[in-house]
Scaffold this motif. Structure first.
Motif, short mmCIF file in Angstrom:
data_model
loop_
_atom_site.label_atom_id
_atom_site.label_comp_id
_atom_site.label_asym_id
_atom_site.label_seq_id
_atom_site.Cartn_x
_atom_site.Cartn_y
_atom_site.Cartn_z
N PRO A 363 0.84 -1.21 0.00
CA PRO A 363 0.00 0.00 0.00
C PRO A 363 0.87 1.26 0.00
O PRO A 363 1.91 1.31 0.64
CB PRO A 363 -0.79 -0.11 1.30
CG PRO A 363 -0.82 -1.58 1.60
CD PRO A 363 0.48 -2.11 1.10
N ARG A 566 -4.42 1.00 -1.79
CA ARG A 566 -4.99 0.89 -0.45
C ARG A 566 -6.38 0.30 -0.56
O ARG A 566 -7.23 0.88 -1.26
CB ARG A 566 -5.08 2.29 0.18
CG ARG A 566 -3.74 2.90 0.50
CD ARG A 566 -3.94 4.31 1.07
NE ARG A 566 -2.68 4.87 1.53
CZ ARG A 566 -1.79 5.45 0.73
NH1 ARG A 566 -2.02 5.54 -0.57
NH2 ARG A 566 -0.67 5.93 1.22
N PRO A 567 -6.62 -0.82 0.11
CA PRO A 567 -7.95 -1.44 -0.01
C PRO A 567 -9.03 -0.46 0.45
O PRO A 567 -8.93 0.10 1.54
CB PRO A 567 -7.87 -2.65 0.92
CG PRO A 567 -6.41 -2.92 1.09
CD PRO A 567 -5.71 -1.60 0.96
N SER A 569 -11.85 -1.13 1.38
CA SER A 569 -12.65 -1.72 2.44
C SER A 569 -11.98 -1.54 3.80
O SER A 569 -12.58 -1.81 4.83
CB SER A 569 -12.83 -3.22 2.16
OG SER A 569 -11.56 -3.82 2.00
N ASP A 570 -10.74 -1.08 3.82
CA ASP A 570 -9.95 -1.02 5.04
C ASP A 570 -10.07 0.36 5.68
O ASP A 570 -9.66 1.37 5.10
CB ASP A 570 -8.50 -1.34 4.69
CG ASP A 570 -7.59 -1.40 5.91
OD1 ASP A 570 -6.82 -2.36 6.02
OD2 ASP A 570 -7.66 -0.47 6.77
N GLY A 571 -10.64 0.40 6.89
CA GLY A 571 -10.91 1.67 7.57
C GLY A 571 -9.65 2.49 7.82
O GLY A 571 -9.65 3.71 7.63
N ALA A 572 -8.58 1.83 8.22
CA ALA A 572 -7.34 2.54 8.52
C ALA A 572 -6.81 3.24 7.27
O ALA A 572 -6.40 4.41 7.31
CB ALA A 572 -6.30 1.58 9.06
N HIS A 573 -6.83 2.53 6.15
CA HIS A 573 -6.35 3.13 4.89
C HIS A 573 -7.27 4.27 4.46
O HIS A 573 -6.81 5.30 3.98
CB HIS A 573 -6.25 2.07 3.79
CG HIS A 573 -5.05 1.19 3.94
ND1 HIS A 573 -3.77 1.68 3.97
CD2 HIS A 573 -4.94 -0.15 4.09
CE1 HIS A 573 -2.92 0.68 4.11
NE2 HIS A 573 -3.60 -0.45 4.20
N ARG A 574 -8.58 4.07 4.66
CA ARG A 574 -9.51 5.15 4.30
C ARG A 574 -9.23 6.39 5.13
O ARG A 574 -9.25 7.51 4.63
CB ARG A 574 -10.96 4.70 4.49
CG ARG A 574 -11.51 3.89 3.33
CD ARG A 574 -13.04 3.96 3.27
NE ARG A 574 -13.67 3.69 4.56
CZ ARG A 574 -13.88 2.46 5.05
NH1 ARG A 574 -13.51 1.39 4.36
NH2 ARG A 574 -14.46 2.30 6.22
N ASP A 576 -6.38 7.30 6.37
CA ASP A 576 -5.17 7.94 5.83
C ASP A 576 -5.53 8.87 4.68
O ASP A 576 -5.06 10.00 4.61
CB ASP A 576 -4.20 6.89 5.28
CG ASP A 576 -3.47 6.18 6.40
OD1 ASP A 576 -3.59 6.64 7.55
OD2 ASP A 576 -2.81 5.16 6.12
N GLU A 586 -17.05 4.49 1.99
CA GLU A 586 -16.55 3.13 2.21
C GLU A 586 -16.70 2.27 0.96
O GLU A 586 -17.68 2.35 0.25
CB GLU A 586 -17.34 2.50 3.37
CG GLU A 586 -16.74 1.16 3.79
CD GLU A 586 -17.53 0.50 4.94
OE1 GLU A 586 -18.25 1.23 5.65
OE2 GLU A 586 -17.38 -0.71 5.10
#
Lengths: 846, 199
Positions: A363, A566-567, A569-574, A576, A586
């Protein structure tokens, strides 16, 4: 190989030069002008024109041709003496004695190497003792005209055609004053129309027919940009006169293509001036598309978007893998922030699915595998899935040069036809889709021979499961799964074991048979297996099917990935990404495969298509008719009124190809600039400008393009070879394959002259390759009693159609090649089953 | 009579109606199976690349006396070359013939020694007697005249070859006598053949 420096004396000065290096390169590096007519850095030394001579002063005396003389220790030369000048002048006199000197009216006036040199060395004072031999102009080929009276027989065209293009459509016949460049039996050119010969001709002996000769070179404006027909990233130089492109060439010293072009890059630019180009927006009024103002069209688009939002219907944005990085980034950002819909992705393209599903990319980084340097340095190149001649012509020329000039072993393993077979060391003809079985079998052989190589992977997650599963792939079961002889598998495994540097090329393009994800997975594991072993290196090249296939995913034009893989679906990446954007909806959004279901069950609120023509260009597996029919409203960005545009509610005309500015990511991961070298036929925006204006009118403005570019660079690191790695897990046990014989395999992957619906609008390219034809090998045509030009009835278990037969020597026996994407715009009825390899029967139509 | 260049080059011309080469795919023409086998066998016995081209062309010319286009194409295919590359070599070397040779192919040496000893007289006489020019073949395909470089028989100058047979110290009269003998032998052979056919 370390180069040994030796001392030589040039014009009295001692210098150091690498032993064995060609003298001409050393001299030119020193800034010494060495005139040449036959020399070309892309070719092996020739020594034909004798203009590059220098005087030898180390006791041996005489004149040395520097273009073909290697540096030896103790050499002493003088580069500018009376003898050297006199010799060059004599050579020039002999050349012009048999050259029709019509310089003032020649197409190449002011742009002729012979003219330059005669000017420099002086005109002849005496006449050569023979008369010029009269020879008529040869005008029996499309596009190219040959004028033998101007030819100086430097042989560049002939050598490029063989050594670089691997075609050898022309040769030098006879000798002495009778020597001429000719085709076999003086037939019309039967070649790839790459233009290398015309662009390399030092004089006016090879002429592009539609180049307007009334515009001399000094009235032409030269500009350089990146070709956006495919993902090779070729740098092209356009010569424009009053905003019309009159000629396209390339810089012989510029990476990645060193001046090399293909038919599309050389001739495909007449598309831009096609009179069918849309120049005004269209909106649907009372069921009909009518021209309107930009204001009205944009307002209508805003109304449709808001309507869909109000009804909570899905707004699906599908961009093109030809969009620039900036435009693609703007689009996904508008969807994910301004519109608040996660349903934004790129349309179908070869390689996209493999990039997103077959590998792991770190990522924050762009997709990163090997580039042209590794390809050139490889001892062995294994090419899977298709022939790059048709889809990635620059890669093809690199492999031809590798094989012919450097002894590179090129091994092809696929089921189709192409042109590279002639230069390749081996061509293993696979059953359609047989690549994963072959590659798994090869990995298993390598591990079997050298178990230590498998152990070297032990730190990789899933590698032990993979290695265990390979045990089922014995020599016999592998051969049977790949439908090859056991000796073929052994031979290829031998070659792979011996080579120290290996590159595996996986060709991506729509219409190639087989599963690109499975092939890419198998190939990436084989590559890492070899790469992990001591003293050897291996790399993978995945050739995306459209100009910016890599870039659009890198910048987040993908339903499952935000910028930088960055997936979604991934909250942490979102979170960022949201730091820069404010918010992110989402994900993941709908993939292309989801759309049929969606249109059946819930319906699509708004289908927003940027450079996408689902009805003409999508593979049947995506059921484009249903998707289009299931959309409440449709907005498109298009240059032409395509079949899908005809069904749209708003049609925005846009700038395409070389009219655009921005950047693209090539198949080697290098970012290259688009320079808007041509003006569109009317003031029309490019995709990003339009989306920005739309965002403003929606009340959700996008940042300026500079700000977005800065954001993008924070989110994605480009040019990171090694950012992408293989995913290891158990492979399925081999399943015995079956060789299918009898019926012909229908091949609808891109052809050299046609890669999609844009090329169909190029008169030049259509002249080279008509759309409604089925290309057959001479053997198959003879076996079916079919002659070239005849109408044939072509049938599969899906349907039947009439096509004209053409005999093509690059088509492999057992296959038949049809132009892709010509099948749903009325030129041919569908012959393929969705997502399967199609076998066809042909017979003469009475 | 056929002139050297057109015979082979137009004989098997496929109808070139399209831009993409031979549209009509005649099966590889007149090349006999035995010669194909010989070419294949040579290629199999001598693995390698394009360096096999000249030996293969020699092989074909030894069998047929010349190099028909079909043969050039077959050799090109065998070696993975383009036909035009093969023709480039064929047209470069005088030794390779692109039209049928005579049953009695006469090669008059015009190397320096023969030339100064009036080799051109021999050519003049041959052209007069056979009613063909240098480079041509008589209509009945019996005789062909070629002008060649030194054949290494300078001590016998002026000299000529009839197929592989060397004739030296020639003049016009001797040339006439050689032609008479050949024609006589031909007539006898023809009569013999007829007799054989009749019985």
């Amino acid at each position: 190989m370390p180069e040994r420096l030796v001392t030589i004396k040039v014009d009295g000065k001692e210098i150091e030069a690498p032993e064995g290096e060609l003298l001409i390169r050393v001299l030119r590096d020193l800034g010494i002008r060495v005139p040449t007519l036959c020399h070309d850095e892309r070719l092996t030394p020739y020594g034909g024109c004798r203009l590059c001579v220098v005087e030898r002063k180390d006791g041996r005396g005489g004149l040395l041709p520097t273009c073909s003389t290697p540096v030896l220790p103790g050499m002493a030369i003088l580069t500018d003496t009376e003898e050297v000048r006199e010799s060059r002048k004599r050579q020039l006199q002999l050349l012009i004695a048999n050259h029709r000197m019509e310089c003032p009216v020649c197409d190449r006036r002011g742009d002729c190497r012979l003219q330059d040199l005669v000017y420099e060395y002086g005109a002849p004072e005496d006449h050569a003792p023979f008369e010029m031999i009269r020879r008529p102009i040869v005008d029996n080929s499309p596009v190219i005209l040959r004028d033998p009276e101007k030819c100086i027989v430097c042989g560049k065209c002939v050598r490029l055609c063989e050594e670089v293009q691997g075609v050898a459509a022309i040769g030098i016949v006879n000798r002495g004053l009778d020597a001429v460049v000719a085709t076999h039996l003086d037939q019309p050119l039967d070649c790839e129309f790459c233009g290398q010969c015309v662009n390399a001709c030092p004089v006016g002996a090879l002429i592009l027919k539609n180049e307007p000769s009334f515009v001399p070179v000094w009235l032409r404006e030269e500009r350089t940009t990146t070709c956006s027909y495919c993902s090779c990233g070729c740098q092209i130089t356009t010569q424009a006169h009053e905003d019309n492109v009159v000629k396209v060439g390339g810089d012989e010293t510029a990476e990645p293509n060193m001046g090399k072009l293909c038919a599309k890059g050389w001739l495909g630019w007449d598309v831009l001036g096609n009179e069918a180009r849309l120049t005004k927006p269209l909106v649907r009024r009372k069921g009909k598309l009518v021209e309107t103002t930009w204001d009205e069209a944009l307002d209508e688009a805003v109304r449709l978007i808001k309507k869909a939002q109000d009804t909570a219907a899905d707004i699906v944005g599908i961009g093109s893998p030809r969009m620039t990085n900036g435009d693609a980034y703007a689009m996904q950002r508008l969807w994910r922030v301004g519109i608040g819909s996660p349903h934004v992705t790129a349309g179908p393209s070869g390689g996209l699915q493999a990039m997103s599903d077959a590998f792991l990319t770190e990522p924050g980084k762009a997709f990163g595998t090997v580039g042209f340097k590794e390809l050139r340095d490889a001892e062995l190149v294994l090419v899977l899935r298709g022939d790059p001649t048709r889809t990635h012509p620059l890669v093809k020329t690199e492999l031809v040069q590798g094989a012919k000039q450097r002894g590179q072993q090129v091994v092809l393993a696929h089921s189709l036809s192409g042109g590279l077979e002639k230069s390749a060391a081996k061509h293993f003809v696979l059953q359609p889709g047989g690549e994963p079985a072959l590659v798994n079998g090869l990995s298993a052989r390598i591990v079997e021979r050298a178990p230590a190589m498998g152990d070297a992977l032990s730190s990789r997650e899933g590698s032990s499961a993979w290695l265990d599963s390979l045990k089922a792939w014995t020599l016999e079961t592998s051969a049977s799964a790949a439908c090859l002889e056991t000796k073929d598998i052994e031979e290829l495994a031998d070659m792979l074991t011996r080579a120290r540097r290996v590159v595996v090329v996986v060709v991506g393009a729509l219409g190639l048979p087989g599963d690109e994800i499975e092939t890419a997975r198998a190939a990436s594991r084989l590559v890492e297996l070899i790469d992990a072993s001591e003293g050897r290196s291996a790399g993978l090249m995945l050739l995306g099917g459209r100009a910016n296939a890599r870039g659009v995913i890198d910048v987040g034009l993908h339903h499952a990935f935000l910028p930088g893989y960055r997936p979604a679906s991934d909250g942490a990446h979102r979170a960022d990404v949201a730091e820069l954007w404010g918010s992110v909806v989402e994900g993941p959004g709908h993939s292309l495969d989801d759309l049929v279901d969606l249109s059946r069950k819930k319906g699509i609120g708004l289908l927003y298509l940027v450079g996408q023509d689902p009805l003409a260009g999508w593979p049947r597996s995506l059921s484009a008719e249903e998707v289009v029919a299931g959309a409440d409203s449709i907005i498109v960005h298009e240059a032409f009124l395509t079949p899908t545009a005809r069904k749209a509610d708003v049609v925005f005309p846009v700038a395409i190809l070389a009219e655009r500015r921005g950047s693209l990511i090539g198949l080697d991961g290098v970012e290259r600039t688009l320079n808007a070298v041509v003006q569109p036929p009317a003031p029309i925006p490019q995709d990003g400008d339009l989306l920005t204006e739309l965002a403003r009118r929606l009340g959700k403005p996008l940042p300026s393009s500079e700000e977005m570019d800065a954001e993008l660079r924070k989110l994605v690191t480009f040019g990171h070879a090694g950012a992408t790695r293989a995913v290891f897990d158990a492979v399925e046990a081999p399943v015995a394959g079956e060789r299918k014989n009898g019926a012909l395999l229908l091949d609808v992957s891109p052809t050299l002259f046609h890669s999609g619906t844009t090329t169909h609008r190029s008169r030049n390219l259509c002249e080279l390759a008509p759309l409604v034809a089925l290309r057959l090998s001479a053997e198959d045509a003879a076996a079916h009693g079919v002659r070239g030009g005849e109408l044939i009835r072509v049938s599969s278990d899906v349907g039947e159609t009439l096509l004209r037969a053409r005999i093509d020597r690059t088509v492999r026996k057992g296959t038949a090649v049809a132009v892709p994407s010509s099948r749903r715009d009325g030129t041919a009825t569908p012959l393929e089953r969705a997502g399967d390899q199609t076998r066809i029967q042909i017979r003469r139509s009475e | 009579m056929k002139s050297a260049d057109t015979a082979s080059q137009s004989g098997n011309l496929m109808s070139a109606s399209g831009y993409f080469g031979p549209e009509a795919s005649e099966p590889q023409g007149e090349l006999d199976a035995e010669l194909r086998e010989q070419i294949d066998a040579y290629a199999a016995e001598h693995p390698g690349g394009q360096e096999r081209l000249i030996p293969l062309l020699h092989l074909v010319q030894a069998r047929l006396g010349w190099l028909p286009v079909e043969a050039q194409e077959y050799v090109a295919d065998t070696l993975g070359m383009s036909p035009i590359q093969v023709f480039g070599v064929v047209s470069f070397y005088h030794f390779f013939a692109t039209s049928p040779r005579g049953k009695y192919q006469i090669k008059v040496c015009t190397g320096t020694a023969c030339f100064v000893r009036r080799a051109m007289d021999l050519i003049e006489e041959l052209e007069k007697q056979l009613e063909i020019k240098v480079g041509e073949v008589s209509e009945d395909h019996k005789f062909g005249i070629e002008q060649v470089r030194c054949i290494g028989a300078c001590g016998l100058a002026p000299a000529m070859l009839v197929n592989d047979q060397v004739y030296g110290n020639l003049d016009k009269k001797k040339v006439r006598s050689i032609l008479r003998k050949i024609k006589k032998a031909e007539a006898a052979e023809a009569a013999g053949a007829e007799e054989g056919a009749a019985s």
